[in-house]
Design a protein around this motif. Structure first.
Motif, PDB file in Angstrom:
ATOM      1  N   ILE A 326     -13.334 -35.259 -19.065  1.00  0.00           N
ATOM      2  CA  ILE A 326     -12.324 -35.334 -20.015  1.00  0.00           C
ATOM      3  C   ILE A 326     -11.415 -33.792 -19.514  1.00  0.00           C
ATOM      4  CG2 ILE A 326     -11.666 -34.760 -22.602  1.00  0.00           C
ATOM      5  CD1 ILE A 326     -14.238 -36.320 -22.934  1.00  0.00           C
ATOM      6  N   THR A 327     -12.098 -32.830 -19.366  1.00  0.00           N
ATOM      7  CA  THR A 327     -11.633 -31.602 -19.085  1.00  0.00           C
ATOM      8  C   THR A 327     -12.192 -30.525 -18.035  1.00  0.00           C
ATOM      9  OG1 THR A 327     -10.835 -29.431 -20.244  1.00  0.00           O
ATOM     10  CG2 THR A 327     -12.645 -30.426 -21.001  1.00  0.00           C
ATOM     11  N   ARG A 328     -11.745 -29.849 -17.444  1.00  0.00           N
ATOM     12  CA  ARG A 328     -12.402 -28.688 -16.565  1.00  0.00           C
ATOM     13  C   ARG A 328     -12.666 -27.500 -17.328  1.00  0.00           C
ATOM     14  NH1 ARG A 328      -9.255 -29.526 -10.810  1.00  0.00           N
ATOM     15  NH2 ARG A 328      -9.564 -31.917 -10.345  1.00  0.00           N
ATOM     16  N   ASP A 329     -12.072 -27.499 -18.299  1.00  0.00           N
ATOM     17  CA  ASP A 329     -12.230 -26.039 -18.963  1.00  0.00           C
ATOM     18  C   ASP A 329     -12.572 -26.305 -20.537  1.00  0.00           C
ATOM     19  OD1 ASP A 329     -11.959 -23.533 -20.183  1.00  0.00           O
ATOM     20  OD2 ASP A 329     -10.228 -23.080 -19.356  1.00  0.00           O
ATOM     21  N   SER A 330     -13.830 -26.190 -21.033  1.00  0.00           N
ATOM     22  CA  SER A 330     -14.329 -26.621 -22.269  1.00  0.00           C
ATOM     23  C   SER A 330     -13.633 -25.532 -23.333  1.00  0.00           C
ATOM     24  CB  SER A 330     -15.716 -26.716 -22.410  1.00  0.00           C
ATOM     25  OG  SER A 330     -16.368 -25.403 -22.229  1.00  0.00           O
ATOM     26  N   PHE A 331     -13.562 -24.434 -22.882  1.00  0.00           N
ATOM     27  CA  PHE A 331     -12.806 -23.329 -23.725  1.00  0.00           C
ATOM     28  C   PHE A 331     -11.327 -23.436 -24.193  1.00  0.00           C
ATOM     29  CE2 PHE A 331     -11.513 -19.078 -24.587  1.00  0.00           C
ATOM     30  CZ  PHE A 331     -12.311 -18.623 -25.486  1.00  0.00           C
ATOM     31  N   ALA A 332     -10.875 -23.885 -23.040  1.00  0.00           N
ATOM     32  CA  ALA A 332      -9.294 -24.282 -23.300  1.00  0.00           C
ATOM     33  C   ALA A 332      -9.324 -25.763 -24.096  1.00  0.00           C
ATOM     34  CB  ALA A 332      -8.356 -24.510 -22.031  1.00  0.00           C
ATOM     35  N   PHE A 333     -10.212 -26.440 -23.843  1.00  0.00           N
ATOM     36  CA  PHE A 333     -10.230 -27.775 -24.414  1.00  0.00           C
ATOM     37  C   PHE A 333     -10.444 -27.579 -25.998  1.00  0.00           C
ATOM     38  CE2 PHE A 333     -12.900 -31.080 -26.379  1.00  0.00           C
ATOM     39  CZ  PHE A 333     -12.194 -32.161 -26.289  1.00  0.00           C
ATOM     40  N   ALA A 334     -11.468 -26.586 -26.251  1.00  0.00           N
ATOM     41  CA  ALA A 334     -11.974 -26.378 -27.573  1.00  0.00           C
ATOM     42  C   ALA A 334     -10.565 -25.837 -28.695  1.00  0.00           C
ATOM     43  CB  ALA A 334     -12.938 -25.422 -27.838  1.00  0.00           C
ATOM     44  N   THR A 345     -14.647 -27.253 -32.564  1.00  0.00           N
ATOM     45  CA  THR A 345     -15.919 -27.093 -31.695  1.00  0.00           C
ATOM     46  C   THR A 345     -16.205 -25.998 -31.228  1.00  0.00           C
ATOM     47  OG1 THR A 345     -14.921 -28.022 -29.786  1.00  0.00           O
ATOM     48  CG2 THR A 345     -15.307 -29.721 -31.465  1.00  0.00           C
ATOM     49  N   THR A 346     -17.688 -25.858 -30.471  1.00  0.00           N
ATOM     50  CA  THR A 346     -17.747 -24.783 -29.807  1.00  0.00           C
ATOM     51  C   THR A 346     -17.960 -24.888 -28.418  1.00  0.00           C
ATOM     52  OG1 THR A 346     -19.148 -23.958 -31.892  1.00  0.00           O
ATOM     53  CG2 THR A 346     -19.660 -22.904 -29.912  1.00  0.00           C
ATOM     54  N   PRO A 347     -17.343 -24.128 -27.737  1.00  0.00           N
ATOM     55  CA  PRO A 347     -17.289 -24.240 -26.241  1.00  0.00           C
ATOM     56  C   PRO A 347     -18.417 -23.674 -25.576  1.00  0.00           C
ATOM     57  CG  PRO A 347     -15.883 -22.214 -26.862  1.00  0.00           C
ATOM     58  CD  PRO A 347     -16.206 -22.785 -28.285  1.00  0.00           C
ATOM     59  N   GLY A 348     -19.151 -24.490 -24.353  1.00  0.00           N
ATOM     60  CA  GLY A 348     -20.390 -24.024 -23.983  1.00  0.00           C
ATOM     61  C   GLY A 348     -20.382 -22.489 -23.499  1.00  0.00           C
ATOM     62  N   LYS A 349     -19.235 -21.744 -23.413  1.00  0.00           N
ATOM     63  CA  LYS A 349     -19.296 -20.445 -23.128  1.00  0.00           C
ATOM     64  C   LYS A 349     -20.257 -19.550 -24.167  1.00  0.00           C
ATOM     65  CE  LYS A 349     -15.637 -16.862 -22.181  1.00  0.00           C
ATOM     66  NZ  LYS A 349     -14.188 -16.741 -22.182  1.00  0.00           N
ATOM     67  N   ASP A 350     -20.289 -20.119 -25.304  1.00  0.00           N
ATOM     68  CA  ASP A 350     -21.180 -19.379 -26.150  1.00  0.00           C
ATOM     69  C   ASP A 350     -22.564 -19.194 -25.855  1.00  0.00           C
ATOM     70  OD1 ASP A 350     -20.023 -17.743 -28.072  1.00  0.00           O
ATOM     71  OD2 ASP A 350     -19.641 -19.372 -29.463  1.00  0.00           O
ATOM     72  N   PHE A 351     -23.124 -20.307 -25.132  1.00  0.00           N
ATOM     73  CA  PHE A 351     -24.494 -20.518 -24.770  1.00  0.00           C
ATOM     74  C   PHE A 351     -25.191 -20.068 -23.419  1.00  0.00           C
ATOM     75  CE2 PHE A 351     -22.426 -23.608 -28.018  1.00  0.00           C
ATOM     76  CZ  PHE A 351     -23.315 -23.083 -28.951  1.00  0.00           C
TER      77      PHE A 351
END
Length: 384
Positions: A326-334, A345-351
């Motif tokens: 769906i996206t290449r950037d989950s942070f921007a997606f969120a 939602t919470t981006p993977g950057k947090d984990f």
């Protein structure tokens, strides 16, 4: 001047999203909250009433650093009733949230420069508590092939001479996966053979769906358990957790708690006594059933939208989804999903650093009606 260790202490990125979500709500926008790991249910009424009685009766003074004896004894009885484990209450230390327990355990076992191994993705504060005591967090990338968990084989492969401890979580945040009893036993043996210490995060214990619940104490007494009243009992704001320590570490943990916390919140401790009553147990078990129903709805719904969730979570209240289709950037997606459709939602950057741009965490800590609305909004967003 700011201490050098602070350079490695990252913020909770989800808090930025939460703050923005609150701004949008205050402006009149409808927001579906699927970002924060906090049950939407209120604290069970028996616990609230016990807390009010404690205030009315003047229980507002300091307690022993390790907690009131009545609560430590009640926790021990619950382990016996629930898991058949006989536990000396003297090994239980009641703490200001599980974060207080984590600070204690890292402080009393990790020397500067020593390493603590943990899974990536994982709860971000764990590595920060290691940094706080000048230790070295070693985050090992894990994926669906191991259920996003460390295994005995992985630990053996990644072990280094400066390794002091291994920390695992079951159920885990952000993936909701479990470690099977046999595998946890193997993990303990590997860590023990190498002279290390095993720390087991059981904060989501009780929130298990369809699997056989157990505690690591059934395997051995020679480890640390971290637990909390926040998730299963819905007492997030009461700030109350506990640690179970091997007997040889209890004195050091008590001594440090005296100096850092003095004691956990007194009214919260007396309120928590009601957590083990029959009425509260009926309430929290009904909520556990509700969480499972939410998982069973949200998991296939997100998969149908193109999110890849290869391992069905058996606990907690999270879905950790790969969003690379769906996206290449989950942070921007969120951020875009929040601004466009009002879904937080919470981006993977947090984990951690294990493909964070490809992952997003969904918390099913809101009602089924709101989850359905959230799915509809996400579908509209990804189908544009």
């Amino acid at each position: 001047m700011i201490a050098d260790r602070m350079a490695s202490i990252r913020p909770f990125y989800v808090m930025e999203l939460l703050a923005r979500a609150r701004e949008l709500e205050n402006s009149g926008r409808s927001i579906i909250h699927m970002e924060v790991g906090e049950p939407d249910f209120e604290t069970p009424r028996p616990i609230i009433e016990a807390g009010m009685r404690a205030l009315d009766e003047g229980y507002t003074h300091y307690t022993p650093a390790a907690g009131i004896p009545e609560l430590r004894a009640a926790i021990a009885v619950d382990y016996r009733n629930r898991y058949g484990v006989r536990l000396d209450p003297a090994r239980i230390l009641v703490t200001p949230g599980s974060s207080g327990a984590l600070q204690l355990v890292m402080s009393i076992v990790v020397n500067p420069g020593e390493a603590v191994m943990m899974a990536d993705p994982g709860y971000p504060c764990n590595r920060h508590f290691v940094r706080l005591v000048s230790g070295e967090p070693v985050t090992v990338p894990v994926g669906p092939e191991s259920g996003y968990q460390l295994t005995a084989e992985i630990i053996s492969r990644e072990w280094t001479d400066n390794m002091r401890a291994v920390m695992v979580a079951s159920p885990s945040n952000p993936t909701g996966t479990l470690i099977k009893r046999e595998e946890l036993n193997r993990i303990y043996r590997v860590v023990k053979e190498r002279g290390g210490i095993l720390i087991v995060d059981e904060i989501y214990q009780g929130l298990v769906y369809g699997a056989d619940p157990f505690t690591a104490l059934e395997i051995t007494d020679d480890l640390f358990i971290i637990n909390s009243f926040s998730k299963y009992y819905g007492m997030t704001g009461w700030r109350l957790g506990w640690m179970i320590a091997p007997e040889r570490h209890v004195s050091a943990a008590d001594r440090l708690a005296q100096n850092i916390f003095l004691s956990a919140p007194t009214p919260a401790q007396y309120a928590a006594l009601a957590a083990f009553g029959d009425e509260t147990q009926r309430i929290v078990e009904q909520r556990c059933v509700a969480f499972q129903a939410r998982r069973d709805y949200l998991l296939p719904a997100l998969r149908q939208l193109g999110f890849d969730i290869p391992v069905e979570p058996e606990g907690a209240f999270y879905l950790y989804a790969n969003c690379k289709k769906i996206t290449r950037d989950s942070f921007a997606f969120a951020h875009e999903l929040l601004e466009s459709e009002g879904v937080a939602t919470t981006p993977g950057k947090d984990f951690g650093d294990n493909l964070p741009e490809q992952h997003v965490r969904f918390a099913y800590t809101t009602s089924m009606e709101k989850l359905a609305e959230g799915v509809a909004r996400i579908a509209r967003f990804v189908n544009r």
